[in-house]
Write an enzyme that holds these catalytic residues in place. Structure first.
Site, mmCIF file in Angstrom:
data_model
loop_
_atom_site.group_PDB
_atom_site.id
_atom_site.type_symbol
_atom_site.label_atom_id
_atom_site.label_comp_id
_atom_site.label_asym_id
_atom_site.label_seq_id
_atom_site.Cartn_x
_atom_site.Cartn_y
_atom_site.Cartn_z
ATOM 1 N N GLY A 154 0.812 -1.223 0.000
ATOM 2 C CA GLY A 154 0.000 0.000 0.000
ATOM 3 C C GLY A 154 0.838 1.263 0.000
ATOM 4 O O GLY A 154 0.511 2.234 -0.690
ATOM 5 N N ARG A 173 9.674 -23.922 3.782
ATOM 6 C CA ARG A 173 9.000 -23.755 5.061
ATOM 7 C C ARG A 173 8.007 -24.866 5.385
ATOM 8 O O ARG A 173 7.917 -25.314 6.524
ATOM 9 C CB ARG A 173 8.267 -22.418 5.063
ATOM 10 C CG ARG A 173 9.253 -21.287 5.001
ATOM 11 C CD ARG A 173 8.610 -19.941 4.872
ATOM 12 N NE ARG A 173 9.681 -18.952 4.999
ATOM 13 C CZ ARG A 173 9.514 -17.652 5.000
ATOM 14 N NH1 ARG A 173 8.293 -17.162 4.869
ATOM 15 N NH2 ARG A 173 10.527 -16.838 5.127
ATOM 16 N N HIS A 185 2.120 -17.854 10.056
ATOM 17 C CA HIS A 185 2.911 -16.689 9.687
ATOM 18 C C HIS A 185 2.262 -15.837 8.602
ATOM 19 O O HIS A 185 2.068 -14.660 8.778
ATOM 20 C CB HIS A 185 4.288 -17.158 9.237
ATOM 21 C CG HIS A 185 5.217 -16.063 8.864
ATOM 22 N ND1 HIS A 185 5.440 -14.988 9.687
ATOM 23 C CD2 HIS A 185 5.982 -15.858 7.773
ATOM 24 C CE1 HIS A 185 6.306 -14.161 9.101
ATOM 25 N NE2 HIS A 185 6.626 -14.668 7.935
ATOM 26 N N ARG A 200 4.661 -20.239 0.353
ATOM 27 C CA ARG A 200 5.479 -19.099 -0.066
ATOM 28 C C ARG A 200 6.930 -19.337 0.308
ATOM 29 O O ARG A 200 7.235 -19.648 1.456
ATOM 30 C CB ARG A 200 4.981 -17.830 0.600
ATOM 31 C CG ARG A 200 5.737 -16.592 0.180
ATOM 32 C CD ARG A 200 5.173 -15.362 0.846
ATOM 33 N NE ARG A 200 5.311 -15.400 2.286
ATOM 34 C CZ ARG A 200 6.445 -15.099 2.936
ATOM 35 N NH1 ARG A 200 7.531 -14.762 2.267
ATOM 36 N NH2 ARG A 200 6.487 -15.155 4.247
#
Lengths: 645, 247
Positions: free
Chosen positions: A55, A341, A412, A446
């Site tokens: 943003g 992860r 997370h 991710r």
């Protein structure tokens, strides 16, 4: 019987993405986008909700281009957005290390790392603009780590075998955010951005099918106002706080996205939650949040647990080398401690489930720097990770230079979010969604150091072009604040606040949030089953009913009222939580951080079902949610079993 | 452990404000200071009282949103620590702890422990940036930056803008904050073109916001959670003198 939880709807497609050679898609899209004459830009207005990397960078760039921007954040200053807490780094395909990196390799790693549940076109564009991000940030004065020759340093991160991560000690997020924030403050000073801190978006205004504004609450005075513009950009982050305990800042919430969803924007892949493997374990029932330790620690730290359960209570130093199980290095020899992860998180859960976890409750594994300290020396380790070690010591009271750190997985990042096309436009025309708030680039998992990359890519380089294309058809008809849709949206907000304040029950907002979090972690966390998810949906429905009859929100709406703020957010989490479970239930495969126990290989690894589930699940709001599927095609990176062995 | 907290309660800016005493029983030494306040607030809500308003967000010591005077010290007794990273193990069973908001005329109280730090943003607006519009930057390797300079810039850039420096200063000065930003950008080659105008404009903005003057007391650096050194204020003063000579 599970069918009754949702309805099947028509398939959807991303019609904004160009076809043809993937290397030229973004350039062709930019060229085909309509332009706005500089003199006309100041007649066009954009609302940006959220001031994090996505943003903040979007607001600054749009304002530089000459559009009139009004920007909102719930914090006291735009500089405090939660992007600030990202520690490890930001990826870019610069190949400064000459280790074979390229745009194509970053693209390949990201598609594969996302378990083939992301869009190729989006990911390729992300890899392409990653190169410009570093240039932009350096020009702004972001103090990245440097070599003695004055050039930029790099390190490697989980899930990759090249060093492509740029970093600023353990505070990369803060430094990148300050860059965007300063660019933004400059535009505020110039009068191109009007900034509203301590304001929260509570409703989206749609007129004639287009997003035309938002309803906000001034969190200090309680005043409810409407802001109208030509387009609305949501950059409001992720929803990991649905779990109550997570690594998110306490204020992170789903309200902006959820309000848009209720007004018709599809919500994609809500169940895709990233569980981060290296968090400080929970210490007690007072706990309000979890703290992440940067994944970069796995470059030098070795993960282990005792081979025998009976050794788990002993101090780490008393366990002989031969009695330690360096399980990541053992199971995944080619990636070792640097597996992605999802893999590292599940492996930790598995050894703890076997009863070999360490620390209170047996929910922890060691991250040991003894080898690194003897190999590199304490000073070198301190130079690399000093602030992280200090942070760990502060929280746990233990010195990680002397005893190994203890870590455990925690919620997370959320890969799901509002559905957007290649232009980052949602299913509501004029509503654009950037950064973690959208779903598009990470698939089911991710890779490290790619969230910062996506936030800045969207805000600095993608949105300003695609939004301009939309604005080129404007200015849109002026809307009066008395328009019935505007009044209706504001009334909805006022009534909802009155309702929350009037219940005056006997349970606090936090008690509901904690209970929801337990349900989500237990049944929709790292491992999920059909039975558990079905049960969770029932529990959440019951809890939601109880919330609306028993919650106690003190004070009034005409003042700073932090419990009222929380109550509205938890009310939305109670609805989102159910959708997450429904999404997890319908996806009967294991992908990324989403492990369905019914779908695993004989040796316990996640098993995808590409023939059935190679699609984005985009949900339409309704009493019974409707599932729209967007088929995913892989022309350049062919789905294969992800193996890190 | 059991403690007693005496907390500043002020319902809004016009309220006079007062200290109110609360007992907190059975708090874990592993809880953070803010988690202790969470526990107290849960009790206040169920008792029908107004919970204590305080600012906080990341609870990882990096966003800079939390901050309160604890026993008269900004962020409490531990050096280089934000309030969210201060744990109850640093207190003793039976302690009486005073909790107050930042006190500075440039940071008006909003409610209880919440203050308005918007003045910091306005100092940044005056010049705390490098003018680098998006999309035209040269390759990042085009300008090498000596490692010592990059490291020094990074050290200055670690300021989280929490305002403890202002709260601790007897003059209510924001010099450490401004000095950190001026040093961060002034140490990099990218920051040179605007170096003179930056320092002058930021100092002017700082005065306009009603912050006091710096008399080198050093209280600011003592409480700074990121350990920003006092030497940066000397650097800022030098930059300012040089810039004014060129005018």
């Amino acid at each position: 019987m599970t069918e009754s939880f949702w309805k099947d709807g028509d398939p959807i497609a991303d019609t904004a993405a160009p076809d043809g050679p993937i290397e030229t898609r973004w350039d062709r899209r930019k060229f085909s986008a309509k332009l706005v004459n500089p003199a006309n830009r100041r007649k066009l207005s954009v609302i940006v909700v959220g001031t994090g990397l996505a943003g903040g960078s979007a607001a600054a760039t749009l304002a530089e281009a000459g559009y009139k921007v009004r920007s909102y954040c719930y914090q006291d200053s735009p500089r405090r957005a939660h992007s600030i807490a990202a520690q490890g780094g930001i990826n870019a395909a610069k190949n400064y290390r000459n280790d074979g990196d390229s745009i194509h390799r970053l693209f390949y790693d990201t598609v594969k790392g996302g378990d083939f549940r992301a869009r190729e076109s989006n990911v390729y564009r992300l890899a392409q603009v990653s190169v410009n991000i570093i240039d932009q940030c350096v020009a702004q004065g972001v103090p990245f780590a440097r070599e003695y020759g004055g050039l930029l340093d790099n390190r490697s991160f989980g899930g990759t075998q090249v060093s492509r991560t740029f970093y600023a000690r353990g505070q990369t997020g803060q430094q990148l955010l300050l860059g965007a924030y300063q660019a933004m403050e400059r535009q505020i000073g110039l009068g191109n951005i009007e900034m509203f801190a301590r304001h929260e978006m509570l409703e989206l205004v749609i007129v004639d099918g287009k997003a035309r504004g938002i309803v906000v609450r001034d969190m200090v005075t309680g005043e409810i106002t409407t802001d109208l513009a030509d387009a609305v950009v949501l950059a409001s982050g992720g929803y990991g706080n649905v779990f109550f305990l997570s690594t998110n800042a306490k204020g992170c919430n789903v309200t902006a996205s959820w309000r848009a969803h209720r007004k018709g924007a599809l919500f994609a892949n809500p169940c895709y939650t990233q569980i981060h493997p290296t968090c400080i374990p929970e210490s007690g029932s007072h706990q309000s949040k979890l703290t992440l330790m940067s994944e970069s620690l796995r470059n030098d730290g070795r993960v282990w647990v005792p081979k025998r359960r009976e050794d788990c209570g002993k101090p780490a130093g008393d366990i002989a080398e031969g009695d330690r199980d360096y399980y990541l290095e053992r199971i995944y020899p080619s990636f070792g401690n640097l597996v992605p992860r999802d893999i590292a998180s599940r492996a930790a859960k598995n050894v703890c489930d076997e009863g070999r976890g360490v620390g209170p409750g047996g929910l922890g594994v060691y991250l040991d720097f003894a080898d690194a300290i003897s190999r590199l020396g304490r000073d070198a380790v301190e130079a690399k990770y000093g602030n992280l070690f200090e942070m760990y010591q502060r929280i746990t009271g233990e010195d990680p230079y002397e005893v190994p750190m203890r870590i455990y997985p925690a919620v997370h990042y959320t890969m799901g979010g509002l559905w957007v096309d290649y232009d980052l436009q949602s299913t509501i025309p004029g509503l654009f969604v950037v950064g973690e708030a959208n779903f598009s680039d990470h698939g089911a998992n991710r890779l490290g150091a790619s969230a910062l990359m996506q936030g800045l890519a969207d805000g600095y380089f993608v949105l300003p072009h695609t939004l301009a294309n939309y604005l080129a058809s404007g200015p849109y008809e002026k809307i009066s604040p008395d328009h019935e849709e505007v009044v209706a949206a504001r009334t909805q907000v006022e009534e909802r606040i009155q309702k929350l304040l009037s219940i005056n029950g006997d349970r606090t907002v936090d008690s509901f949030h904690r209970e929801l979090g337990h349900i989500m972690w237990e049944y929709c966390g790292m491992e999920r089953t059909e039975e558990g998810l079905t049960k969770a949906i029932g529990l959440i429905r019951g809890l939601r009913e109880e919330f609306w009859t028993r919650v106690k929100v003190p004070g009034t709406g005409e003042q700073l009222n932090q419990n009222l703020e929380k109550a509205g957010r938890v009310a939305d989490f109670l609805e989102l939580g159910e959708l997450m479970c429904i999404d997890a239930l319908h996806r009967a495969e294991s992908a990324g951080g989403h492990f369905r126990a019914e779908s695993q290989t004989p040796d316990g690894e996640a098993l995808r079902h590409d023939d059935e589930f190679s699609y984005v699940a985009a949900w339409e709001y309704g009493e019974t949610p409707t599932l729209h599927k967007e088929k995913l095609d892989f022309e350049y990176v062919h789905p294969s079993t992800r193996s890190y062995k | 452990m059991d403690i007693q907290v005496r907390v500043w309660r002020q319902s809004d800016p016009s309220d006079k404000g007062r200290m109110v005493t609360y007992d907190v029983k059975d708090i874990s030494p592993d809880a953070s200071f803010l988690e202790m306040l969470d526990v107290l607030n849960e009790k206040l809500i169920l008792d029908g009282d107004d919970p204590i308003a305080f600012d906080h967000d990341c609870r990882e010591g990096i966003c800079g949103m939390c901050g309160m005077m604890i026993n008269g010290v900004a962020h409490g007794p531990e050096r280089a620590t934000t309030t969210c990273q201060l744990h109850m193990r640093h207190f003793n069973d039976g302690d009486v702890i005073d909790v107050e908001p930042w006190r500075a005329s440039a940071f008006p109280v909003v409610k209880d422990l919440v203050v308005n730090r918007g003045a910091f943003d306005r100092i940044i607006q005056a010049g705390g940036y490098i003018t680098a519009p998006t999309g035209t930057a040269p390759d990042a390797h085009a300008t090498p930056v000596p490692k010592p300079d990059a490291d020094a810039a990074f050290e200055a850039a670690t300021c989280i803008g929490c305002g403890a420096c202002v709260a601790a200063c007897p003059n209510g000065s924001s010099m450490l904050f401004t000095a950190a930003k001026v040093a961060h950008l002034g140490l990099l080659p990218q920051g040179q073109p605007e170096r003179d105008s930056r320092v002058v404009d930021m100092l002017e903005a700082q005065d306009e916001e009603g912050f006091g003057g710096c008399t080198n007391m050093g209280e600011c650096t003592t409480v700074c959670p990121k350990g920003i050194p006092l030497t940066l204020i000397g650097r800022l003063n030098n930059d300012y003198r040089k810039a004014m000579k060129k005018r």
